[in-house]
Design an enzyme around this catalytic site. Sequence first.
Site, PDB file in Angstrom:
ATOM      1  NE  ARG A 237      -1.747 -82.768 -39.118  1.00  0.00           N
ATOM      2  CZ  ARG A 237      -2.829 -83.393 -39.795  1.00  0.00           C
ATOM      3  NH1 ARG A 237      -3.825 -83.535 -39.316  1.00  0.00           N
ATOM      4  NH2 ARG A 237      -3.516 -82.527 -40.298  1.00  0.00           N
ATOM      5  CD  GLU A 266      -0.597 -89.352 -42.603  1.00  0.00           C
ATOM      6  OE1 GLU A 266      -0.871 -88.649 -43.230  1.00  0.00           O
ATOM      7  OE2 GLU A 266      -0.414 -89.705 -41.118  1.00  0.00           O
ATOM      8  CG  HIS A 285      -4.928 -88.773 -42.772  1.00  0.00           C
ATOM      9  ND1 HIS A 285      -3.278 -87.594 -42.548  1.00  0.00           N
ATOM     10  CD2 HIS A 285      -5.623 -88.038 -42.248  1.00  0.00           C
ATOM     11  CE1 HIS A 285      -3.590 -86.734 -41.804  1.00  0.00           C
ATOM     12  NE2 HIS A 285      -5.012 -86.588 -41.687  1.00  0.00           N
TER      13      HIS A 285
HETATM   14  C1  8YV Z   1      -6.990 -84.481 -43.894  1.00  0.00           C
HETATM   15  C2  8YV Z   1      -6.458 -83.467 -41.940  1.00  0.00           C
HETATM   16  O1  8YV Z   1      -5.693 -84.181 -43.630  1.00  0.00           O
HETATM   17  O2  8YV Z   1      -8.162 -81.770 -41.975  1.00  0.00           O
HETATM   18  C3  8YV Z   1      -7.085 -82.300 -40.750  1.00  0.00           C
HETATM   19  O3  8YV Z   1      -6.569 -82.017 -40.182  1.00  0.00           O
HETATM   20  O4  8YV Z   1      -5.930 -83.927 -41.374  1.00  0.00           O
HETATM   21  C4  8YV Z   1      -7.655 -84.340 -42.574  1.00  0.00           C
HETATM   22  O5  8YV Z   1      -8.951 -84.063 -42.451  1.00  0.00           O
HETATM   23  C5  8YV Z   1      -7.274 -83.059 -44.968  1.00  0.00           C
HETATM   24  O6  8YV Z   1      -8.893 -82.994 -44.301  1.00  0.00           O
HETATM   25  C6  8YV Z   1      -6.890 -82.999 -46.397  1.00  0.00           C
HETATM   26  O7  8YV Z   1      -7.456 -82.630 -47.282  1.00  0.00           O
END
Ligand code: 8YV
Length: 325
Positions: A237, A266, A285
Amino acid sequence: MKKQVVLYKKLSPLLMARLHEQVDVTLIENLDAEGLGKLRDALPRAHGLLGASLKLDAELLDLAPDLQAIASVSVGVDNYDIDYLTERRILLSNTPDVLTETTADTGFALILATARRVVELANLVRAGQWNRNIGPAHFGSDVHGKTLGIIGMGRIGEALAQRGHFGFGMPVIYHSQSPKPAVEQRFNAHYRSLPELLQQADFVCLTLPLTAATQGLIGVEQFAQMRPETIFINISRGKVVDEAALIGALRTGRIRAAGLDVFDREPLNQDSPLLQLNNVVATPHIGSATHETREAMARCAVDNLLAALAGERPANLVNVGAWKG
Ligand code: 8YV
């Protein structure tokens, strides 16, 4: 009377059909101002929520007095107030495991792209500037055999260690809340304190969740402990890192380069200083963003939600204290 479910993430036709068989569905297609207004209007009748990438705080969820379950299409749960949800006995579930390998692949994509300057040099070709043999000014750094440092040895960290050890012959060192003997045995990995890892790793990779304890974990002091040839990789993150300190470390040559899939805010702002730096590879991301994995995650989230609404314990229950059973 069917339970009422509000979706704030589009699902495949197959999963939509599955939901429609068992619950009444309200789909919020976009999370722009209009979409957020529609979400707020739908919450008072909601028994279940399913989606991702939206902070669901108490102010918003106080609008949903009958809410029983939230199924997050993510492994990270930093968008949720766990204590609030547990207090209200709202079951929060997530989608671990199904995204582990894909996210670790993303980590290695960033390691390779950043070390070998793939994006920068591919753009040079595209710009018609490849007019002589590539020389030292455009050389990258080797990955094979270099020391892979992993901060956060959970499922994704383990999958990254597997790739480094078996795929690239990399010595693996790691830092986590507690030593992981099984990981040490499988990948010949060695536990290090955070300062030791920062000093020894050629690649410093963040694979830990965002929590009160990890927010801002990597700042000026930590970048100062890295070496000028160190490459920094973040697939966890953005808020785990002091982004201003990262920018400073990159600008001053404190570290060689950074491969970043997550950011303090973001989407990353077009005028971010990170995008002015050639030694940064920035991706939007995409950790789990493949057709196969996102469908598997959504399927997992639907399973979790339908189980919770049927009074069963979801397979991936995050706040076990909320479970009445
Ligand atoms: C995407 C993620 O943000 O799974 C998570 O925690 O950061 C990523 O896989 C998420 O999947 C958004 O759908």
